[in-house]
Write an enzyme that holds these catalytic residues in place. Structure first.
Site: not given
Length: 194
Positions: A61, A131
């Site tokens: 991604h 994250y």
């Protein structure tokens, strides 16, 4: 924290200093001051967490400019193979990747700058992945490269033909068919150039 350079400039592995005793352990998972001293100036604005089961591959991604994101990723439960691919046109490492195992045991983190595609494969029964991002999620800027692209030379450490992928991730194109929105000469961090 120790910063370990990789084969791709800007992508680094971070090993925190872990203090352990009979009670367990403690470590600083992020320090703005130390990160900026040792890696780069950054302003993280969003924290995310996912839980996945063995055989899941998420990726590869990215978000296109002006919504591009840097990420600082880590695993708090289980283990993943974390993969970063350089998708900056004109880069000497275009199409090359870095792969590193992140786990609850090694406490390693990986910093992915803007201009890279990112994904991970779950190697344990479950994995909890966290994250930080330096830009907000923008669905209209979503992009990706196929995890099945053999030209990337990625060993995902699990059988890719049996991997569990989202419907969106099954539709990503191969690198050879991809027109990257990034280039090596772009200022991907204009907010820090003032």
């Amino acid at each position: 924290m120790e910063v370990i350079k990789t084969a791709i400039d800007g992508v680094v592995i971070i090993e925190p200093k872990v203090f352990g005793d009979a009670r367990g352990y403690f470590f600083e998972s992020f320090s703005q001051r130390e990160f900026e001293e040792k890696v780069r100036k950054i302003n993280f604005v969003q924290d995310n967490e996912s839980m996945s089961t063995y055989g899941v591959i998420r990726g590869l991604h990215f978000q296109a400019p002006p919504f591009a994101q840097s990420k600082l990723v880590r695993v708090v439960k289980g283990s993943v193979l974390d993969v970063v691919v350089d998708i900056r046109k004109g880069s000497p490492t275009y199409g090359q990747h870095v792969a590193v195992e992140l786990s609850e045991e090694n406490h390693r983190q990986c910093f992915i700058p803007r201009g890279f595609a990112h994904g991970f494969a779950v190697l344990t029964e479950t994995a909890v992945f966290q994250y930080k991002c330096d830009n907000f999620y923008a669905p209209q800027a979503d992009g990706g490269i196929s995890i099945k692209d053999s030209s990337l030379g990625i060993d995902w450490k699990i059988p890719v033909d049996k991997a569990l992928l989202s419907e969106k991730d099954m539709k990503h194109e191969l690198l050879k068919d991809f027109d990257s929105p990034f280039s090596i000469d772009m200022d991907l961090y204009p907010e820090f150039s003032k």
